[in-house]
Design an enzyme around this catalytic site. Structure first.
Site, PDB file in Angstrom:
ATOM      1  N   HIS A 212      34.338  39.767  64.629  1.00  0.00           N
ATOM      2  CA  HIS A 212      34.074  41.159  64.433  1.00  0.00           C
ATOM      3  C   HIS A 212      35.370  41.447  63.390  1.00  0.00           C
ATOM      4  O   HIS A 212      35.255  41.174  62.012  1.00  0.00           O
ATOM      5  CB  HIS A 212      34.154  41.930  65.069  1.00  0.00           C
ATOM      6  CG  HIS A 212      32.573  41.768  65.438  1.00  0.00           C
ATOM      7  ND1 HIS A 212      32.652  42.193  67.132  1.00  0.00           N
ATOM      8  CD2 HIS A 212      31.437  42.007  65.194  1.00  0.00           C
ATOM      9  CE1 HIS A 212      31.453  41.992  67.756  1.00  0.00           C
ATOM     10  NE2 HIS A 212      30.625  41.675  66.439  1.00  0.00           N
TER      11      HIS A 212
ATOM     12  N   LYS B 152      19.772  50.944  76.149  1.00  0.00           N
ATOM     13  CA  LYS B 152      20.678  49.946  76.161  1.00  0.00           C
ATOM     14  C   LYS B 152      21.700  49.996  77.248  1.00  0.00           C
ATOM     15  O   LYS B 152      23.024  50.890  77.303  1.00  0.00           O
ATOM     16  CB  LYS B 152      21.721  50.112  74.594  1.00  0.00           C
ATOM     17  CG  LYS B 152      21.493  48.503  74.667  1.00  0.00           C
ATOM     18  CD  LYS B 152      21.506  48.342  73.103  1.00  0.00           C
ATOM     19  CE  LYS B 152      22.241  46.459  72.553  1.00  0.00           C
ATOM     20  NZ  LYS B 152      22.699  46.564  71.606  1.00  0.00           N
TER      21      LYS B 152
ATOM     22  N   ARG C  71      26.188  35.625  59.886  1.00  0.00           N
ATOM     23  CA  ARG C  71      26.766  33.597  60.542  1.00  0.00           C
ATOM     24  C   ARG C  71      24.853  32.455  59.976  1.00  0.00           C
ATOM     25  O   ARG C  71      26.140  31.459  60.797  1.00  0.00           O
ATOM     26  CB  ARG C  71      26.398  34.133  62.089  1.00  0.00           C
ATOM     27  CG  ARG C  71      27.949  34.618  62.902  1.00  0.00           C
ATOM     28  CD  ARG C  71      27.400  34.992  64.417  1.00  0.00           C
ATOM     29  NE  ARG C  71      26.583  35.889  63.918  1.00  0.00           N
ATOM     30  CZ  ARG C  71      25.935  37.055  64.923  1.00  0.00           C
ATOM     31  NH1 ARG C  71      26.862  37.125  65.488  1.00  0.00           N
ATOM     32  NH2 ARG C  71      25.893  38.049  64.783  1.00  0.00           N
TER      33      ARG C  71
ATOM     34  N   SER D 124      29.295  38.730  70.239  1.00  0.00           N
ATOM     35  CA  SER D 124      29.554  39.164  72.024  1.00  0.00           C
ATOM     36  C   SER D 124      28.773  38.729  72.760  1.00  0.00           C
ATOM     37  O   SER D 124      29.133  38.848  74.023  1.00  0.00           O
ATOM     38  CB  SER D 124      29.014  40.462  71.267  1.00  0.00           C
ATOM     39  OG  SER D 124      29.837  41.269  70.213  1.00  0.00           O
TER      40      SER D 124
HETATM   41  P1  ADP Z   1      25.002  44.565  66.400  1.00  0.00           P
HETATM   42  O1  ADP Z   1      24.614  44.758  67.914  1.00  0.00           O
HETATM   43  O2  ADP Z   1      24.441  45.391  65.375  1.00  0.00           O
HETATM   44  O3  ADP Z   1      24.345  42.855  66.227  1.00  0.00           O
HETATM   45  P2  ADP Z   1      27.620  43.334  66.696  1.00  0.00           P
HETATM   46  O4  ADP Z   1      28.291  44.655  67.565  1.00  0.00           O
HETATM   47  O5  ADP Z   1      26.881  42.008  67.570  1.00  0.00           O
HETATM   48  O6  ADP Z   1      26.455  44.395  66.423  1.00  0.00           O
HETATM   49  O7  ADP Z   1      28.099  43.091  65.502  1.00  0.00           O
HETATM   50  C1  ADP Z   1      27.469  43.638  64.371  1.00  0.00           C
HETATM   51  C2  ADP Z   1      28.397  43.147  63.312  1.00  0.00           C
HETATM   52  O8  ADP Z   1      29.183  41.662  62.937  1.00  0.00           O
HETATM   53  C3  ADP Z   1      26.941  42.197  62.137  1.00  0.00           C
HETATM   54  O9  ADP Z   1      26.642  42.349  61.363  1.00  0.00           O
HETATM   55  C4  ADP Z   1      26.984  41.035  63.218  1.00  0.00           C
HETATM   56  O10 ADP Z   1      26.301  40.140  62.213  1.00  0.00           O
HETATM   57  C5  ADP Z   1      28.327  41.273  62.586  1.00  0.00           C
HETATM   58  N1  ADP Z   1      28.835  39.155  63.613  1.00  0.00           N
HETATM   59  C6  ADP Z   1      28.914  39.077  64.998  1.00  0.00           C
HETATM   60  N2  ADP Z   1      29.621  38.146  65.537  1.00  0.00           N
HETATM   61  C7  ADP Z   1      29.904  37.052  63.677  1.00  0.00           C
HETATM   62  C8  ADP Z   1      30.404  36.575  63.664  1.00  0.00           C
HETATM   63  N3  ADP Z   1      31.010  35.741  64.422  1.00  0.00           N
HETATM   64  N4  ADP Z   1      30.894  36.110  62.121  1.00  0.00           N
HETATM   65  C9  ADP Z   1      30.559  36.902  61.142  1.00  0.00           C
HETATM   66  N5  ADP Z   1      29.510  38.550  62.063  1.00  0.00           N
HETATM   67  C10 ADP Z   1      29.449  38.648  62.661  1.00  0.00           C
END
Ligand code: ADP
Length: 151
Positions: A17, A41, A90, A127
Site C-alpha cells: 500500500h 466483515k 498486483r 494484507s
Molecule cells: P480491499 O479490501 O479493497 O482489497 P486492501 O486494503 O486489500 O483493500 O487494498 C487496497 C488497495 O491496495 C487495492 O487497490 C489493492 O489492490 C492494493 N494493494 C494491496 N496490496 C498491494 C500491493 N502489494 N501492491 C500494489 N497494490 C496493492
C-alpha cells in the site's frame, strides 16, 4: 487541485500500500486513505489500530489524509470532492476485479479510477498474507511499515 481517494480495508496497511500511495503522490496533490467500514466483515486489527498504523506511516506528510467511511466509495469521493479513485494492481486477478468496479463507478458517478502497478519487490505482499503470518506467530515486520504492537 487533484485529489484522489485510496480506499481499502488496510487490515493492516502493508509496504505494498505504501508503495502505491508514495507513487500516487507524484500524480495527486492530496490522497485520502479511506478505510471502509463493513459491519459484516471480521477484522484482525480494530479500526483505531488500522488508522493509527497508517497515521504512523505518513506522519508529517500533509498531502496524505486518513479517514473512515461507510457505504459506496463513489459517494465518499463525492463528499470529499475527489475526482479520482487510486488503486494498486498486483496481477491479472486484481485487474479483473478492479475493471468492473472502475467501469461501474465511472458510469454511475463519473469518478475516474487510476491504477498503479505494484513495484517489482512489492507484488507478493497482501494484507491477507500478513494476517496469515501473524495468526501463526511469524515475523511479518519486513512486510509492513509500522512497529508491530505486542499482542
Ligand atoms: P480491499 O479490501 O479493497 O482489497 P486492501 O486494503 O486489500 O483493500 O487494498 C487496497 C488497495 O491496495 C487495492 O487497490 C489493492 O489492490 C492494493 N494493494 C494491496 N496490496 C498491494 C500491493 N502489494 N501492491 C500494489 N497494490 C496493492
Amino acid at each position: 487541485m487533484k485529489k484522489a481517494v485510496f480506499p481499502g480495508s488496510f487490515d493492516p496497511i502493508t509496504n505494498g500500500h505504501v508503495d502505491i500511495i508514495e507513487r500516487g503522490l507524484d500524480l495527486f496533490d492530496e490522497i485520502v486513505v479511506a478505510i471502509g467500514i463493513n459491519a459484516e466483515k471480521q477484522y484482525m486489527w480494530t479500526m483505531e489500530q488500522r488508522k493509527s498504523f497508517i497515521e504512523d506511516a505518513f506522519k508529517g506528510n500533509p498531502k496524505v489524509k486518513i479517514k473512515t467511511y461507510n457505504g459506496l466509495t463513489a459517494d465518499f469521493c463525492k463528499a470529499e470532492k475527489a475526482s479520482y479513485i487510486l488503486r494498486g494492481l498486483r496481477n491479472s486477478l486484481d485487474f479483473s476485479y478492479e475493471k468492473s468496479i472502475a467501469q461501474t463507478n465511472a458510469t454511475l458517478t463519473g469518478v475516474e479510477s487510476v491504477f498503479i502497478i505494484s513495484s517489482p519487490g512489492a507484488s507478493h505482499i497482501s494484507s491477507s498474507i500478513v494476517r496469515d503470518v501473524a495468526r501463526n506467530g511469524g515475523d511479518y515486520s519486513s512486510l509492513v511499515p509500522f512497529k508491530i504492537p505486542k499482542k
